[in-house]
Design a protein around this motif. Structure first.
Motif, PDB file in Angstrom:
ATOM      1  N   ASP A  95      -3.747   6.943  -2.620  1.00 42.24           N
ATOM      2  CA  ASP A  95      -3.299   5.836  -1.786  1.00 42.24           C
ATOM      3  C   ASP A  95      -2.951   4.719  -2.766  1.00 42.24           C
ATOM      4  O   ASP A  95      -3.828   4.239  -3.495  1.00 42.24           O
ATOM      5  CB  ASP A  95      -4.411   5.405  -0.830  1.00 42.24           C
ATOM      6  CG  ASP A  95      -4.021   4.205   0.014  1.00 42.24           C
ATOM      7  OD1 ASP A  95      -2.822   3.927   0.134  1.00 42.24           O
ATOM      8  OD2 ASP A  95      -4.926   3.530   0.542  1.00 42.24           O
ATOM      9  N   ASP A 124      -1.642   1.121  -4.251  1.00 41.46           N
ATOM     10  CA  ASP A 124      -1.557  -0.315  -4.020  1.00 41.46           C
ATOM     11  C   ASP A 124      -0.870  -0.941  -5.227  1.00 41.46           C
ATOM     12  O   ASP A 124      -1.409  -0.890  -6.342  1.00 41.46           O
ATOM     13  CB  ASP A 124      -2.959  -0.902  -3.836  1.00 41.46           C
ATOM     14  CG  ASP A 124      -2.944  -2.398  -3.557  1.00 41.46           C
ATOM     15  OD1 ASP A 124      -1.889  -2.910  -3.131  1.00 41.46           O
ATOM     16  OD2 ASP A 124      -3.991  -3.047  -3.764  1.00 41.46           O
ATOM     17  N   ARG A 135      -7.897   5.720  -4.445  1.00 43.94           N
ATOM     18  CA  ARG A 135      -7.171   4.456  -4.353  1.00 43.94           C
ATOM     19  C   ARG A 135      -6.698   4.064  -5.756  1.00 43.94           C
ATOM     20  O   ARG A 135      -7.512   3.812  -6.640  1.00 43.94           O
ATOM     21  CB  ARG A 135      -8.069   3.380  -3.744  1.00 43.94           C
ATOM     22  CG  ARG A 135      -8.453   3.692  -2.296  1.00 43.94           C
ATOM     23  CD  ARG A 135      -9.380   2.650  -1.718  1.00 43.94           C
ATOM     24  NE  ARG A 135     -10.672   2.636  -2.391  1.00 43.94           N
ATOM     25  CZ  ARG A 135     -11.710   3.394  -2.042  1.00 43.94           C
ATOM     26  NH1 ARG A 135     -11.594   4.232  -1.011  1.00 43.94           N
ATOM     27  NH2 ARG A 135     -12.851   3.327  -2.695  1.00 43.94           N
ATOM     28  N   ARG A 168      -9.000  -6.201  -3.935  1.00 41.75           N
ATOM     29  CA  ARG A 168      -8.066  -5.102  -4.189  1.00 41.75           C
ATOM     30  C   ARG A 168      -8.461  -4.308  -5.429  1.00 41.75           C
ATOM     31  O   ARG A 168      -8.364  -3.070  -5.454  1.00 41.75           O
ATOM     32  CB  ARG A 168      -6.646  -5.648  -4.321  1.00 41.75           C
ATOM     33  CG  ARG A 168      -6.129  -6.204  -3.007  1.00 41.75           C
ATOM     34  CD  ARG A 168      -4.798  -6.903  -3.160  1.00 41.75           C
ATOM     35  NE  ARG A 168      -3.683  -5.980  -3.350  1.00 41.75           N
ATOM     36  CZ  ARG A 168      -2.415  -6.360  -3.407  1.00 41.75           C
ATOM     37  NH1 ARG A 168      -2.106  -7.651  -3.286  1.00 41.75           N
ATOM     38  NH2 ARG A 168      -1.454  -5.471  -3.580  1.00 41.75           N
ATOM     39  N   PRO A 228      -2.777   5.270   4.004  1.00 40.30           N
ATOM     40  CA  PRO A 228      -3.938   4.451   3.705  1.00 40.30           C
ATOM     41  C   PRO A 228      -5.071   4.739   4.669  1.00 40.30           C
ATOM     42  O   PRO A 228      -4.865   5.019   5.839  1.00 40.30           O
ATOM     43  CB  PRO A 228      -3.398   3.018   3.877  1.00 40.30           C
ATOM     44  CG  PRO A 228      -2.221   3.162   4.778  1.00 40.30           C
ATOM     45  CD  PRO A 228      -1.632   4.485   4.446  1.00 40.30           C
ATOM     46  N   THR A 271       0.828  -1.191   0.000  1.00 36.91           N
ATOM     47  CA  THR A 271       0.000   0.000   0.000  1.00 36.91           C
ATOM     48  C   THR A 271       0.858   1.235   0.000  1.00 36.91           C
ATOM     49  O   THR A 271       2.065   1.196   0.187  1.00 36.91           O
ATOM     50  CB  THR A 271      -0.940   0.013   1.220  1.00 36.91           C
ATOM     51  OG1 THR A 271      -0.143  -0.108   2.400  1.00 36.91           O
ATOM     52  CG2 THR A 271      -1.926  -1.127   1.147  1.00 36.91           C
ATOM     53  N   ALA A 297      -4.510   1.494  -8.051  1.00 34.15           N
ATOM     54  CA  ALA A 297      -3.860   0.197  -8.177  1.00 34.15           C
ATOM     55  C   ALA A 297      -2.875   0.248  -9.331  1.00 34.15           C
ATOM     56  O   ALA A 297      -3.268   0.500 -10.481  1.00 34.15           O
ATOM     57  CB  ALA A 297      -4.894  -0.901  -8.410  1.00 34.15           C
TER      58      ALA A 297
END
Length: 206
Positions: free
Chosen positions: A45, A47, A13, A83, A6, A2, A15
């Motif tokens: 954030d 990931d 978010r 996720r 977070p 991450t 990815a």
């Protein structure tokens, strides 16, 4: 893995998906640099999802629609689904294999559907003289079919192994500005589409 702060609801978010699983791949160098640029941007954030990790390995043979997944496959699928579902935006980091993108990346994409919908996707490509741009051309078509929105700007590294220094940073100072441009586009679309999904779930419109 991450990213920055977070749990902050004001952050999008993001990815970052490492699309190559090949031994000796260069993808992690590019991905780690870009993920840090995204953290530095301040709106995300982050990931990082590395498809080479065993916990993300999904079979290439799809089960019959009316049969449950084997327990081991279900565990992998559910974990990765969570996720992807949590993400407000995606960045796919991909090389180019034979004028397209890697088969393991396509396999992973095809295992999911609603997780991609009504979200923006950006691309960072790398390779030889073409810089992975033909892989991105194909990925745009795939993500359009999945009801995702691909942003215009991309990053492309020609002869990528020569473009990064020993610390894993691009030698061209313009790369940071290019990353910032794409991140701004993703931020706009990510914020707008997150608000739209909250107001009216996309699944009800298709």
């Amino acid at each position: 893995m991450t990213g920055t702060a977070p749990g902050r609801p004001d952050l999008l978010r993001l990815a970052v998906i490492i699309g190559s699983v090949r031994e000796g791949r260069f993808g992690p160098v590019v991905s780690e640099w870009f993920a840090q640029e995204a953290r530095n941007h301040g709106a995300y954030d982050v990931d990082v999802i590395d498809l080479a990790e065993a916990e993300h390995e999904l079979p290439v043979a799809f089960p019959e629609f009316d049969k449950p997944l084997p327990p081991a496959v279900k565990a992998v699928h559910s974990a990765l689904s969570r996720r992807l579902e949590a993400a407000d935006a995606f960045v796919v980091v991909t090389p180019e294999y034979n004028h397209s993108f890697p088969a393991p990346l396509k396999n992973t994409i095809d295992w999911f559907h609603a997780e991609w919908q009504a979200k923006p996707a950006g691309f960072v490509s790398y390779g030889g003289m073409a810089g992975g741009q033909r892989a991105v051309e194909h990925l745009r078509q795939v993500f359009a079919e999945l009801h995702a929105v691909t942003v215009r700007d991309t990053l492309s590294f020609h002869m990528a192994w020569e473009r990064f220094d020993e610390s894993g940073r691009p030698r061209d100072e313009g790369s940071t500005a290019a990353a910032e441009g794409m991140l701004r586009q993703l931020e706009w679309w990510g914020s707008a589409l997150r608000e739209a999904r909250a107001k009216s779930p996309y699944g009800s419109a298709v």
